[in-house]
Design an enzyme around this catalytic site. Structure first.
Site, PDB file in Angstrom:
ATOM      1  CG  ASP A   1      -1.894   1.191   1.150  1.00  0.00           C
ATOM      2  OD1 ASP A   1      -2.787   1.129   0.247  1.00  0.00           O
ATOM      3  OD2 ASP A   1      -1.991   1.968   2.058  1.00  0.00           O
TER       4      ASP A   1
ATOM      5  CD  GLU B   1      -2.102   2.281  -3.952  1.00  0.00           C
ATOM      6  OE1 GLU B   1      -2.916   2.871  -4.099  1.00  0.00           O
ATOM      7  OE2 GLU B   1      -1.764   2.213  -2.534  1.00  0.00           O
TER       8      GLU B   1
HETATM    9  C1  NOJ Z   1      -4.401   2.957  -0.735  1.00  0.00           C
HETATM   10  C2  NOJ Z   1      -5.429   2.204  -0.801  1.00  0.00           C
HETATM   11  O1  NOJ Z   1      -5.663   1.356  -1.952  1.00  0.00           O
HETATM   12  C3  NOJ Z   1      -6.623   3.174  -0.206  1.00  0.00           C
HETATM   13  O2  NOJ Z   1      -7.910   2.231  -0.351  1.00  0.00           O
HETATM   14  C4  NOJ Z   1      -6.499   3.667   1.072  1.00  0.00           C
HETATM   15  O3  NOJ Z   1      -7.320   4.305   1.390  1.00  0.00           O
HETATM   16  C5  NOJ Z   1      -4.905   4.229   1.146  1.00  0.00           C
HETATM   17  N1  NOJ Z   1      -4.017   3.491   0.364  1.00  0.00           N
HETATM   18  C6  NOJ Z   1      -4.504   4.435   2.505  1.00  0.00           C
HETATM   19  O4  NOJ Z   1      -4.026   3.399   3.044  1.00  0.00           O
END
Ligand code: NOJ
Length: 547
Positions: free
Chosen positions: A213, A279
């Protein structure tokens, strides 16, 4: 320096790893299958649907967070990294899911949230208990600025200052997202070791990899300098208040590379070719590509979100594919994303006709595709009544709500679309088209989007050039994006995608044999140039050398 390769030059044949040849399917666990019958999906509900995923032909699932959490950000506020929230089941349920997936040759990738925890995580409770806590520096604490106010101008992705005042210890803590999501300080060795321990826990349990993440956030400017204003906020309309700054200092510090090298060494130390998927996004292809590491020793697959931002026309999409292909370091494997739990549904963005073209693009480009649950049946953004809004970002900035793309999977035309039992209210309302747009309605129809997706997944398994073949664009009529996939000793493939709702000509240097078309009326067999692509047709040909 990373060696730069053009996709066109790479011809060597190699045995692909599972995460290179495979297709990753994102499961948002709250919305996939509700076995317990409380209106929220769970791990057992995913296990029940593994037969479907096997039938569909995906090779791996990524499950968004299912860890104990107050659910301020629906699981991205982790209160215990090594357990399962009772809402989703138990560790035993996870073990069953993992074993059942593996029995079907489906790999399991779990979410890893390194930037922050929940404010209810015992680490943070300890850290905030006193300035002398041994865990004080596991998070980022600072005094108020001279005079008063937050230590710098950083803003939270979800709006407002990224700093929250803590009355008890008279300092601010940093939260790049919600105030219930304090940022971990990766510069503190014990915190770093604890977070590496989380990876070991899941690796030892048998997971096949991690989706990391907000991967770029783990390293920030150590001096905490102010971000300058963004002179072009209009270019980032999808980002709400966050777009008003140039985010030079609050994420993406070069020290992140050292963290990802360490994570990579750890993950590669386990057998089974496990994967890390980061990500992260950077609008410049070259900067994005650095996340692979100078010697391909960092993140195996930094998510490639560039298609999500491209205008939906042949020229813009080709520019992204060419740009990414050129920026990719030699030996690095590309990946493509058209949807996830943070993005509007692709079918709503481009329309149902073009959703078929999008699926063909996703599954015929060189690189690993990620498929968001429900996109294989063309699920659309749902309209969520104000009193049913759940996403905290949508509650503070309604235009940013991610609820529309997180609605329950549409399995069939029975009550609650087969997601949860009749009479139970699902956690988010179903999209209005659930009675007609669902798996059962499309499953036996080869011309449906589901049939198309399944057939393309089958072709990926049987035609090696679709996996390992080089990519080269072919200049075509306006509105058409065409490319070849070429592998020595295999027939050359040509993919032609009509991004318009009008017929378009396609000129070929040789004859072709139809392998697949998104248009059910396309006749099979040999085709001669010039041919005509139907509106929104995606055509896969085997080129036939007539010389
Ligand atoms: C990215 C995640 O995909 C999202 O859903 C989340 O709110 C944020 N990171 C914070 O963790």
């Amino acid at each position: 320096m990373a060696r730069r390769g053009t996709s066109r030059g790479v011809t060597s044949r190699h045995r692909s790893l599972w995460w290179q040849s495979g297709v990753l399917y994102e499961v948002y666990p709250r919305s996939f299958g509700d076995a317990s019958g409380d209106g929220v999906g769970d791990l057992a509900g995913i296990t029940e649907r593994l037969d479907y995923l096997e039938w569909l032909g995906v090779n791996a699932i990524w499950i968004a967070p299912f860890y104990p959490s107050p659910m301020a950000d629906f699981g991205y506020d982790v209160a215990d990294h090594t357990n399962v929230d009772p809402l989703f089941g138990s560790l035993d349920d996870f073990d069953v899911l993992l074993a059942e997936a593996h029995r079907r040759a489906i790999r399991v990738v779990v979410d890893y949230v390194p930037n922050h925890t929940s404010d209810r995580h015992p680490w943070f409770t300890d850290s905030r208990s006193s300035r002398d806590s041994p865990k004080r520096d596991w998070y980022v604490w600072r005094d108020a600025a001279p005079g008063s106010g937050p230590p710098n101008n950083w803003i939270s992705m979800f709006g407002g200052s990224a700093w929250e005042w803590d009355e008890a210890t008279s300092q601010y803590y940093l939260h790049s997202f919600l105030k219930q999501q304090p940022d971990i300080n990766w510069r503190e060795p014990a915190a770093r070791q604890a977070m590496l321990g989380v990876l070991r826990f899941w690796l030892e349990r048998g997971v096949d990899g991690f989706r990391i993440d907000v991967a770029q956030f783990v390293a920030k400017d150590p001096q905490l300098r102010d971000n300058p204003p963004n002179p072009h906020p209009e270019r980032l309309a999808h980002l709400g208040e966050w777009r008003h700054q140039l985010h030079l200092y609050d994420h993406g510090h070069p020290d992140m590379h050292d963290i990802y090298r360490e994570i990579r060494r750890l993950v590669d130390g386990y057998p089974g070719k496990r994967v890390t998927i980061g990500e992260l996004h950077h609008p410049e292809f070259d900067v994005w590509a650095r996340s692979y590491g100078q010697d391909l020793d960092e993140i195996h697959l930094p998510f490639n979100f560039h298609l999500l931002r491209a205008d939906w026309n042949a020229a813009s999409v080709r520019a992204v594919v060419d740009g990414i292909s050129a920026a990719l370091p030699a030996g690095a494997w590309a990946n493509w994303v058209l949807g996830n739990h943070d993005q509007p549904r692709i079918a709503s963005r481009v329309g149902q006709g073009q959703a078929r073209v999008a699926m063909m693009l996703l599954l015929t480009l060189r690189g690993a595709p990620t498929l968001y649950y429900g996109d294989e049946i063309g699920m659309e953004n749902a309209t969520i009544p104000v009193d049913r809004l759940r996403d905290p970002w949508g509650i503070t900035e309604p235009a940013q709500s991610r609820d529309p793309e997180r609605t329950p999977m549409q399995w069939n035309g029975s009550a609650n679309a087969g997601f949860c039992p009749p009479g139970v209210e699902p956690w988010l309302p179903l999209a209005s088209d659930w009675q007609t747009r669902n798996v059962a309605a499309q499953r036996d129809d080869p011309s449906s989007l589901l049939g198309l997706t399944r057939r393309l997944l089958e072709l990926r398994r049987t035609i090696p050039a679709l996996i390992e073949g080089t990519y080269a664009p072919v200049d075509s009529a306006e509105g058409v994006f065409a490319y070849t996939r070429r592998l020595p000793d295999e027939p050359t493939l040509l993919v032609a995608l009509n991004f318009t709702d009008e017929p378009r000509p396609l000129t070929l240097a040789t004859d072709g044999r139809v392998v697949f078309s998104t248009d059910p009326h396309r006749e099979q067999g040999l085709v001669r140039s010039p041919l005509r692509l139907a509106p929104s047709e995606g055509l896969l040909l085997e080129l036939v050398d007539t010389a």
